[in-house]
Scaffold this active site. Structure first.
Site, PDB file in Angstrom:
ATOM      1  CB  CYS A 221      -2.862  -4.316   6.156  1.00 45.57           C
ATOM      2  SG  CYS A 221      -2.381  -2.726   6.835  1.00 45.57           S
TER       3      CYS A 221
ATOM      4  CG  ASN B 183       1.141  -1.693  10.809  1.00 44.49           C
ATOM      5  OD1 ASN B 183       1.211  -2.761  10.194  1.00 44.49           O
ATOM      6  ND2 ASN B 183       0.061  -0.930  10.791  1.00 44.49           N
TER       7      ASN B 183
ATOM      8  CG  HIS C 269      -3.219  -6.695  10.257  1.00 37.24           C
ATOM      9  ND1 HIS C 269      -2.019  -6.480   9.640  1.00 37.24           N
ATOM     10  CD2 HIS C 269      -3.748  -5.464  10.484  1.00 37.24           C
ATOM     11  CE1 HIS C 269      -1.836  -5.173   9.492  1.00 37.24           C
ATOM     12  NE2 HIS C 269      -2.877  -4.538   9.995  1.00 37.24           N
TER      13      HIS C 269
ATOM     14  CB  THR D 207       0.891   2.207  15.352  1.00 36.17           C
ATOM     15  OG1 THR D 207       0.245   3.218  14.553  1.00 36.17           O
ATOM     16  CG2 THR D 207       0.348   2.262  16.753  1.00 36.17           C
TER      17      THR D 207
ATOM     18  CB  SER E  69      -8.936   1.994  12.383  1.00 33.94           C
ATOM     19  OG  SER E  69      -8.033   2.091  13.459  1.00 33.94           O
TER      20      SER E  69
ATOM     21  CB  SER F  26      -7.912   0.072   6.548  1.00 33.74           C
ATOM     22  OG  SER F  26      -7.455  -0.100   7.860  1.00 33.74           O
TER      23      SER F  26
ATOM     24  CE  LYS G 115      -7.534  -2.300  21.919  1.00 33.29           C
ATOM     25  NZ  LYS G 115      -8.209  -1.807  23.094  1.00 33.29           N
TER      26      LYS G 115
ATOM     27  CD  GLU H 281      -1.394  -0.202   3.637  1.00 31.30           C
ATOM     28  OE1 GLU H 281      -2.123   0.789   3.791  1.00 31.30           O
ATOM     29  OE2 GLU H 281      -1.475  -1.214   4.351  1.00 31.30           O
TER      30      GLU H 281
HETATM   31  N1  CAA Z   1       0.514   2.664  30.610  1.00 31.60           N
HETATM   32  C1  CAA Z   1      -0.048   1.570  30.065  1.00 31.60           C
HETATM   33  N2  CAA Z   1      -1.074   1.632  29.179  1.00 31.60           N
HETATM   34  C2  CAA Z   1      -1.517   2.860  28.823  1.00 31.60           C
HETATM   35  C3  CAA Z   1      -0.981   4.044  29.370  1.00 31.60           C
HETATM   36  C4  CAA Z   1       0.088   3.910  30.304  1.00 31.60           C
HETATM   37  N3  CAA Z   1       0.681   4.975  30.849  1.00 31.60           N
HETATM   38  N4  CAA Z   1      -1.636   5.081  28.827  1.00 31.60           N
HETATM   39  C5  CAA Z   1      -2.564   4.571  27.984  1.00 31.60           C
HETATM   40  N5  CAA Z   1      -2.498   3.232  27.990  1.00 31.60           N
HETATM   41  C6  CAA Z   1      -3.288   2.283  27.213  1.00 31.60           C
HETATM   42  C7  CAA Z   1      -4.721   2.675  27.020  1.00 31.60           C
HETATM   43  O1  CAA Z   1      -5.527   2.290  28.130  1.00 31.60           O
HETATM   44  C8  CAA Z   1      -5.060   1.922  25.754  1.00 31.60           C
HETATM   45  O2  CAA Z   1      -5.288   0.553  26.058  1.00 31.60           O
HETATM   46  P1  CAA Z   1      -6.680  -0.159  25.609  1.00 31.60           P
HETATM   47  O3  CAA Z   1      -6.738  -0.039  24.124  1.00 31.60           O
HETATM   48  O4  CAA Z   1      -6.519  -1.549  26.088  1.00 31.60           O
HETATM   49  O5  CAA Z   1      -7.766   0.618  26.269  1.00 31.60           O
HETATM   50  C9  CAA Z   1      -3.764   1.959  24.968  1.00 31.60           C
HETATM   51  O6  CAA Z   1      -2.746   2.296  25.906  1.00 31.60           O
HETATM   52  C10 CAA Z   1      -3.745   2.995  23.861  1.00 31.60           C
HETATM   53  O7  CAA Z   1      -4.165   4.204  24.404  1.00 31.60           O
HETATM   54  P2  CAA Z   1      -5.184   5.146  23.637  1.00 31.60           P
HETATM   55  O8  CAA Z   1      -6.328   4.356  23.091  1.00 31.60           O
HETATM   56  O9  CAA Z   1      -5.454   6.341  24.462  1.00 31.60           O
HETATM   57  O10 CAA Z   1      -4.206   5.547  22.430  1.00 31.60           O
HETATM   58  P3  CAA Z   1      -4.415   6.591  21.295  1.00 31.60           P
HETATM   59  O11 CAA Z   1      -5.847   6.949  21.109  1.00 31.60           O
HETATM   60  O12 CAA Z   1      -3.447   7.689  21.540  1.00 31.60           O
HETATM   61  O13 CAA Z   1      -3.899   5.790  20.035  1.00 31.60           O
HETATM   62  C11 CAA Z   1      -4.518   4.258  18.291  1.00 31.60           C
HETATM   63  C12 CAA Z   1      -4.222   4.427  19.769  1.00 31.60           C
HETATM   64  C13 CAA Z   1      -5.879   4.889  17.977  1.00 31.60           C
HETATM   65  C14 CAA Z   1      -4.539   2.781  17.967  1.00 31.60           C
HETATM   66  C15 CAA Z   1      -3.429   4.987  17.461  1.00 31.60           C
HETATM   67  O14 CAA Z   1      -2.164   4.465  17.760  1.00 31.60           O
HETATM   68  C16 CAA Z   1      -3.647   4.889  15.972  1.00 31.60           C
HETATM   69  O15 CAA Z   1      -4.425   5.635  15.383  1.00 31.60           O
HETATM   70  N6  CAA Z   1      -2.920   3.932  15.285  1.00 31.60           N
HETATM   71  C17 CAA Z   1      -3.065   3.730  13.849  1.00 31.60           C
HETATM   72  C18 CAA Z   1      -4.349   2.997  13.489  1.00 31.60           C
HETATM   73  C19 CAA Z   1      -4.305   1.514  13.792  1.00 31.60           C
HETATM   74  O16 CAA Z   1      -3.251   0.912  13.920  1.00 31.60           O
HETATM   75  N7  CAA Z   1      -5.486   0.892  13.885  1.00 31.60           N
HETATM   76  C20 CAA Z   1      -5.582  -0.525  14.109  1.00 31.60           C
HETATM   77  C21 CAA Z   1      -6.804  -1.134  13.414  1.00 31.60           C
HETATM   78  S1  CAA Z   1      -6.758  -0.753  11.651  1.00 31.60           S
HETATM   79  C22 CAA Z   1      -5.591  -1.841  11.036  1.00 31.60           C
HETATM   80  O17 CAA Z   1      -5.238  -2.795  11.658  1.00 31.60           O
HETATM   81  C23 CAA Z   1      -5.012  -1.544   9.681  1.00 31.60           C
HETATM   82  C24 CAA Z   1      -3.639  -1.002   9.847  1.00 31.60           C
HETATM   83  O18 CAA Z   1      -2.651  -1.740   9.858  1.00 31.60           O
HETATM   84  C25 CAA Z   1      -3.475   0.450   9.988  1.00 31.60           C
END
Ligand code: CAA
Length: 397
Positions: free
Chosen positions: A106, A275, A230, A149, A199, A308, A239, A74
């Site tokens: 992906c 990733n 993945h 990521t 996502s 995605s 999860k 991609e």
């Molecule tokens: N110590 C330990 N854990 C902590 C922490 C700390 N100090 N602070 C936060 N956390 C935990 C949170 O509780 C959360 O855990 P859970 O998911 O179990 O609740 C985790 O850390 C992440 O925290 P947030 O959800 O607050 O993180 P965020 O909103 O800043 O970002 C994300 C997370 C949205 C995944 C972001 O990294 C992102 O946008 N990533 C890219 C998108 C992605 O990878 N999506 C996955 C599905 S899509 C896909 O798979 C296709 C692909 O390859 C892109």
């Protein structure tokens, strides 16, 4: 199978310090320890070529035995010319070889893999192998939630009628697709846009649908002793496994125990690479086999691919007794250990140069382009820039 990563990586503790968040958010919250970062002379073509070269070498196969070469990506380097064509030249593949590139976020590598299985089943192989290469550089904006990521790398796989690692179950795959805007990269952007939390939901919905469809089609009750998912980041695979255990009616406690046994070994290598989009599922498979192929010989495992947009597929296979000896050739530890830890300002400087990287003039003339000799050269190709006619030039470093 073999994989290739760039020379440099960022340690997530360093990134967390620079972004002012606790390191545990990245290392435990997301389950990522390190992420590979590409330098200016490393791109999806060089990574794909290096992974493919290593794969052929590890399998003791010659490029002349390849009848189909599909590159899933991609992060293509051209709107028209596929990475598979560059690979054809750089590896010295035969002219009687079908080559093309597949894109579906992906999922592109899995599309290639399943296509190769159909190619074998149709009798088109006539003793030859298919070479499937998943290659990508995952980029989100610096400072965004997606930044921790990222990653970069390629996984190459040879698919044949006489596999040595895993025998896949042809024709029995659970598909799930829908039109969603969870992650996208407009034509004018180098880094991806994502609706992060949405996502995660899309991934889990797709898993639910694909797993149900696979269960409906599967003709065997034999349990899956491991599942590779993945891996955009390790927590996502966790999860996913929790969701599957829930669907199987297991308690939360049983699901946690099951994760440690059935999924964790597949996340060890991805946690050090980040990733790699199309290759992420297959890097997880490589990690699993590298750590447990001996004890898994003869056992059935599951595979879940998610792209995605979205498309997903759940399928299964059996680990072969020859897997342990074969995967030992993939130099996992040395490949990771030979990388260089990049200071955050160095990483940020690389990211600033991303926008112009594809237009950098090559210092070398196009006549310097290397071809089939590379497969014997035992050295990685480098992207040296573009020539006066805007063609990409690759050389041996
Ligand atoms: N110590 C330990 N854990 C902590 C922490 C700390 N100090 N602070 C936060 N956390 C935990 C949170 O509780 C959360 O855990 P859970 O998911 O179990 O609740 C985790 O850390 C992440 O925290 P947030 O959800 O607050 O993180 P965020 O909103 O800043 O970002 C994300 C997370 C949205 C995944 C972001 O990294 C992102 O946008 N990533 C890219 C998108 C992605 O990878 N999506 C996955 C599905 S899509 C896909 O798979 C296709 C692909 O390859 C892109």
């Amino acid at each position: 199978m073999a994989f290739a990563v760039p020379r440099g990586y960022v340690d997530l503790a360093d990134l967390a310090a620079a972004r002012g968040v606790p390191a545990s958010k990245y290392t435990q919250g997301l389950g990522v320890l390190q992420m590979s970062v590409a330098d200016a002379d490393e791109d999806p073509v060089t990574l794909a070529t290096e992974a493919a070269r290593r794969c052929l070498q590890a399998a003791g196969r010659s490029p002349s035995e390849i009848g189909l070469c599909i590159v899933g990506t991609e992060t293509a380097v051209d709107h028209s010319k596929p990475i598979a064509s560059y690979l054809h030249g750089l590896l010295g593949l035969p002219s009687a070889c079908r080559v093309f590139e597949t894109k579906h976020a992906c999922f592109g590598g899995t599309a290639g893999l399943l296509n190769a299985i159909d190619w074998l089943a149709a009798g088109s192989a006539r003793g030859r192998c298919a070479l499937i290469v998943c290659t990508d550089i995952a980029r989100y904006s610096v400072g965004s939630a997606g930044e921790p990521t990222q990653g970069a790398g390629a996984v190459a796989m040879l698919i044949s009628e006489n596999p040595r690692l895993v025998e896949l179950e042809p024709g029995i795959t659970g598909c799930f697709s829908q039109d969603v805007h969870d992650f996208w990269r407009p034509l004018y952007r180098k880094d991806a846009l994502v609706d992060g939390q949405f996502s995660v939901q899309c991934y889990l919905d797709a898993l639910t649908g694909a797993y149900a469809e696979w269960q409906r089609l599967s003709e065997s009750d034999e349990p899956l002793v491991r599942t590779c998912y993945h891996v955009p980041y390790g927590k996502m695979a966790r999860k996913a496994h929790q969701r599957r255990c829930q669907l199987d009616g297991m308690s939360e406690e049983a699901a946690e125990k099951s994760f440690a046994e059935q999924v964790e070994p597949s996340l060890r290598v991805p946690s050090q690479v980040g990733n790699i989009y199309t290759g992420s599922l297959y890097l997880a498979l490589l990690s699993l086999l590298y750590h447990q192929a001996t004890e898994l010989a003869g056992k059935r495992i599951g595979l879940f691919s998610y792209g995605s947009g979205c498309a997903a597929e759940f399928f299964a296979g059996r680990v072969l007794p020859t897997a342990a000896a074969q995967i030992a050739q993939s130099a996992v530890d040395s490949t990771l250990a030979n990388r260089q830890r990049l200071a955050i300002p160095v990483y940020e400087e690389l990211r600033r140069n991303d926008a112009s990287a594809d237009q950098r003039p090559s210092e070398l003339p196009s006549s310097a382009k290397i071809g089939a000799a590379l497969s014997q050269a035992d050295r990685s190709p480098r992207f040296s820039g573009i020539d006066t006619q805007e063609r990409r030039i690759y050389t041996v470093a």
